[in-house]
Motif scaffolding. Structure first.
Motif, PDB file in Angstrom:
ATOM      1  N   ILE A 184       0.865  -1.170   0.000  1.00 39.72           N
ATOM      2  CA  ILE A 184       0.000   0.000   0.000  1.00 39.72           C
ATOM      3  C   ILE A 184       0.907   1.227   0.000  1.00 39.72           C
ATOM      4  CG2 ILE A 184      -1.893   1.230   1.143  1.00 39.72           C
ATOM      5  CD1 ILE A 184      -2.666  -1.317   2.577  1.00 39.72           C
ATOM      6  N   ALA A 185       0.671   2.148  -0.933  1.00 42.44           N
ATOM      7  CA  ALA A 185       1.516   3.343  -1.028  1.00 42.44           C
ATOM      8  C   ALA A 185       1.233   4.270   0.149  1.00 42.44           C
ATOM      9  CB  ALA A 185       1.237   4.066  -2.333  1.00 42.44           C
ATOM     10  N   GLU A 186       2.299   4.774   0.774  1.00 37.90           N
ATOM     11  CA  GLU A 186       2.096   5.765   1.829  1.00 37.90           C
ATOM     12  C   GLU A 186       1.684   7.089   1.214  1.00 37.90           C
ATOM     13  OE1 GLU A 186       5.599   5.744   4.300  1.00 37.90           O
ATOM     14  OE2 GLU A 186       5.113   3.764   5.105  1.00 37.90           O
ATOM     15  N   LYS A 195      -1.433  -0.593  -3.887  1.00 42.88           N
ATOM     16  CA  LYS A 195      -2.743  -0.009  -3.598  1.00 42.88           C
ATOM     17  C   LYS A 195      -2.564   1.450  -3.198  1.00 42.88           C
ATOM     18  CE  LYS A 195      -6.536  -0.820  -0.432  1.00 42.88           C
ATOM     19  NZ  LYS A 195      -7.128  -1.751   0.512  1.00 42.88           N
ATOM     20  N   THR A 206      -4.695   4.315  -1.488  1.00 42.46           N
ATOM     21  CA  THR A 206      -5.936   4.378  -0.720  1.00 42.46           C
ATOM     22  C   THR A 206      -6.102   5.769  -0.130  1.00 42.46           C
ATOM     23  OG1 THR A 206      -6.980   3.571   1.310  1.00 42.46           O
ATOM     24  CG2 THR A 206      -4.628   3.232   1.126  1.00 42.46           C
ATOM     25  N   ILE A 207      -7.362   6.117   0.176  1.00 44.91           N
ATOM     26  CA  ILE A 207      -7.588   7.424   0.789  1.00 44.91           C
ATOM     27  C   ILE A 207      -7.364   7.384   2.296  1.00 44.91           C
ATOM     28  CG2 ILE A 207      -9.135   8.304  -0.976  1.00 44.91           C
ATOM     29  CD1 ILE A 207     -11.488   7.522   0.788  1.00 44.91           C
ATOM     30  N   GLY A 208      -7.049   6.222   2.802  1.00 46.13           N
ATOM     31  CA  GLY A 208      -6.708   6.145   4.221  1.00 46.13           C
ATOM     32  C   GLY A 208      -7.837   5.566   5.040  1.00 46.13           C
ATOM     33  N   GLY A 209      -7.458   4.791   6.048  1.00 43.90           N
ATOM     34  CA  GLY A 209      -8.455   4.140   6.877  1.00 43.90           C
ATOM     35  C   GLY A 209      -8.286   4.534   8.323  1.00 43.90           C
ATOM     36  N   CYS A 210      -8.646   3.651   9.184  1.00 43.20           N
ATOM     37  CA  CYS A 210      -8.630   3.944  10.600  1.00 43.20           C
ATOM     38  C   CYS A 210      -7.933   2.811  11.311  1.00 43.20           C
ATOM     39  CB  CYS A 210     -10.048   4.080  11.113  1.00 43.20           C
ATOM     40  SG  CYS A 210     -11.072   5.075  10.024  1.00 43.20           S
ATOM     41  N   GLY A 211      -6.805   3.089  11.904  1.00 40.23           N
ATOM     42  CA  GLY A 211      -6.000   2.031  12.494  1.00 40.23           C
ATOM     43  C   GLY A 211      -6.567   1.518  13.795  1.00 40.23           C
TER      44      GLY A 211
END
Lengths: 567, 138
Positions: free
Chosen positions: B54-56, B130, B132-137
């Motif tokens: 997953i791309a940072e 991937k 991504t717009i970012g999730g919640c850890g």
């Protein structure tokens, strides 16, 4: 001749029998009075090395209630595999009787009534007693902290993690790895780590500019314990700048980096390591996959996904140990290491029943000292739960705490729809219990708490749900970030977890009108914990406090707005 | 030319693809492979492509290619409007046949590396990155 695998399996069976002695017998103890500290700590010291694992404490210094999830879906190769079993399925697999202390500690059913019987869990002063007891049997046991330690409470926020640093330092860990710690901001993390009296490890913590291993966080450390040369390799949470605000720690890059992990294993083996332990914040499914790709890891101490497993999971020759969260459990792993190889193990997941395990007086005093400046504010009662209302969070979809937070966002921020992050931390509140300011902070505390209000199109909302769903339900664990599904208020939807990204979420419905969400239409959305810089709005804990104080007694309608298929 | 790490980075910066249009370029990538190999068979293995799962940051994704015995390595971002990222060429005296750079990805997509070996054969590796717009850890 016994192969290594035979040894492991034999000892796995022995561990299972032992675990039976530890867990099954409790079922016969009808009430809390019959459960004793000696029973919880009973352990036949084995082999020559002991590991003590605690992880994902989320700054819970004091005993709490913590309800385990009722829904935890496994996808792809992990469908139906631990830790993706809950409730009766979980109890059946491990031979746990209904209503027993283990059922209370490890599963969700009858949570509120069992909590009345068995009481609170956790408290680092109780954890200290357990650690001291293990150290009495094995003075050179390694204590390893899997991270998510300096985050998650009112006092942790106001001291920028110092309360946790002070108490953990007194427990004398040997090494630690990281996740939410970085949301203190890199300058604060650096400041703490530079003075840390134990190893701060992360083979996957890299300098972002040069994509080279960071100097502050070494990949591994050697220990000699019981005459065994042990390498502990750290593995920080791989997706920190994606799941959390990367702008708070722009100097650092993470990732799984399993090729680099293999290099590190080869390097420590080359330097004579007889036992290689990975202290991981990958999450359980990622650890399983990593164990199948990286050769030479003996033990993975797994954190991040908050799973508590009464037995290790075996992948090849690697054992994976999962030790729960919020200070509720400590794992003890005894190992027999001879001739440079792990020959066997004995394991126990020790639940910290706060009313059974005596607090360590010195650590109790130290905890109270951290809290003293804030006690008045912490203990202020904001509201109560109704007689039939439990507040909890854990689970793949909305818990009741999330419903309450979403209600608060919709009413206080005058929105149509609320979004709340699918984090796995946050203790539970029993029916008829006071809700204090501390309780609210325990489920909301973070360094990016702004409750925003913005306009989103139906299409964008769909993209958000699909994106988060793929972070949870992608069949390849390496693409999972380990949180749960974003929580929603005012919005219903259907999710098919077996579909690819873009087609899992259908039938999105605006609950207040019952109409389908229109891709082209704009909706007022309130949320919090945005990873974007310069997000504006009041802090979420103020929003929730204001809402609860207006309600007085909290009673929530059952939430049936998410339909899950494909499990 | 001696490729230092910094010059590789600068090279990478120089060939960043600037794009924000939808992904529709897969066919263009296939055409590029066709012209690079001349239609020859491509073996799996022999080239290693290292990229994050997953791309940072999708604007600057670090990748590395390594193919012992390669004379050239073609790198493509198959979902970018212009898939061509870089072609690294190695002389006969090159000590290592590896290079690293950073690429911009317009969205979740496959990154492909094709190595042309000194004997004229081709090898391929690919990785899904991937964005991504970012999730919640947790």
């Amino acid at each position: 001749m016994n192969s290594r695998r035979d040894f492991l399996q034999t000892s796995m069976a022995a561990a299972a029998i032992y675990g039976g002695a530890g867990f099954g017998n409790w079922a016969k103890l009808a009430a809390q009075q019959a459960l004793t500290q000696d029973q919880l700590l009973e352990f036949d010291t084995f082999g020559n090395v002991s590991l003590i694992h605690i992880t994902d404490i989320h700054a819970q210094l004091k005993p709490i209630y913590f309800r385990e999830p009722s829904i935890n879906i496994g996808v792809g190769g992990n469908k139906g595999a631990v830790p993706h079993l809950t409730g009766a399925d979980f109890r059946k697999l491990y031979g746990i009787d209904d209503g027993s202390p283990s059922a209370y500690a490890l599963t969700y059913d009858d949570f509120a009534s069992l909590a009345q019987t068995y009481g609170r869990v956790g408290g680092l002063d109780r954890v200290a007693t357990v650690i001291n007891s293990i150290r009495a049997a094995r003075p050179d046991a390694l204590l390893l902290d899997g991270g998510d330690t300096w985050h998650g409470s009112y006092t942790c926020y106001h001291t920028q993690g110092q309360d946790m640093v002070n108490v953990m330092n007194a427990l004398k860990p040997d090494a630690m790895t990281f996740h939410w710690e970085f949301t203190l901001g890199s300058s604060r993390v650096n400041e703490i780590v530079e003075d840390l009296p134990f190893a701060a490890l992360g083979q996957n913590i890299f300098d972002a500019e040069w994509d080279e291993p960071s100097e502050l966080f070494p990949p591994y450390k050697f220990f000699v314990r019981g005459g065994v040369k042990i390498a502990v390799i750290g593995q920080a949470f791989p997706y920190m700048p994606i799941a959390n605000p990367g702008w708070m720690f722009p100097e650092y890059s993470f990732g799984i980096r399993d090729e680099h992990m293999q290099e590190m294993v080869d390097e420590v083996r080359g330097q004579g390591a007889e036992l290689v332990v990975c202290l991981s914040h990958n999450g359980f499914d990622v650890d399983k996959q990593m164990a199948s790709k990286v050769q030479g890891l003996d033990v993975i101490l797994s954190g991040h996904t908050h799973d508590a497993l009464p037995e290790p999971v075996l992948v090849g020759d690697t054992i994976i140990v999962a030790s729960g969260s919020n200070g509720k459990f400590v794992s003890r792993v005894d190992l027999d290491v001879r001739d440079g190889r792990m020959m066997g193990f004995r394991h126990k997941l020790i639940p910290i029943f706060s009313d059974v395990i005596a607090p360590d007086a010195e650590i109790s005093a130290l905890i109270d000292e951290q809290r003293a400046p804030y006690v008045q504010s912490l203990s202020e009662v904001i509201g109560q739960t109704a007689e039939d209302q439990t507040l909890y969070r854990r689970g793949n979809f909305n818990g009741t705490w999330d419903d309450l937070i979403c209600d608060a966002l919709i009413s206080e921020r005058e929105a149509d729809i609320a979004l709340s992050p699918g984090v796995r931390w946050g203790p539970s509140i029993l029916p008829g219990q006071d809700i204090t300011r501390e309780d609210i902070w325990n489920v909301t505390s973070m360094t990016y708490p702004q409750a925003y209000r913005s306009e989103m199109t139906g299409e964008f909302l769909h993209v958000v749900l699909e994106d988060v769903a793929d972070n949870l339900f992608n069949p390849d664990p390496y693409y999972q970030q380990g949180g749960d599904m974003v929580r929603v208020g005012g919005l219903g939807y259907r999710i098919d977890v077996t579909k690819p990204q873009g087609s899992r979420i259908t039938e999105m419905t605006l609950l207040k009108t019952g109409e389908r969400i229109d891709a082209a239409k704009t909706y007022r959305v309130a949320g919090w914990a945005s990873v974007n810089e310069s997000t504006e709005g009041p802090a979420i804990w103020d929003v929730v406090e204001s809402h609860i104080s207006k309600q007085g007694t909290i009673s929530l309608d059952p939430n049936n707005s998410v339909q899950v298929v494909g499990t | 030319m001696e490729l230092t790490r910094r010059s590789v980075l600068q090279l990478g910066a120089g060939i960043l693809v600037v794009a924000s249009v939808p992904l529709k370029a897969f066919a263009a990538g296939e055409d590029l492979i066709e012209s690079f190999t001349g239609g020859a068979d491509i073996a799996e293995g022999g080239v290693t492509l290292t990229a994050p799962e997953i791309a940072e940051n999708g604007n600057t994704v670090p990748i590395e290619v390594d193919a012992p015995g390669a004379s050239e390595i073609l790198v493509m971002a198959m979902g970018n409007p212009t898939p061509n990222v870089a072609t690294f060429k190695f002389g006969a005296l090159s000590a290592s046949h590896s290079a690293s750079t950073r690429i911009r990805l317009a969205g979740t997509q496959e990154v492909v590396a094709i190595a042309k070996m000194q004997d004229g054969s081709f090898a391929r590796a690919s990785a899904t990155v991937k964005v991504t717009i970012g999730g919640c850890g947790g």
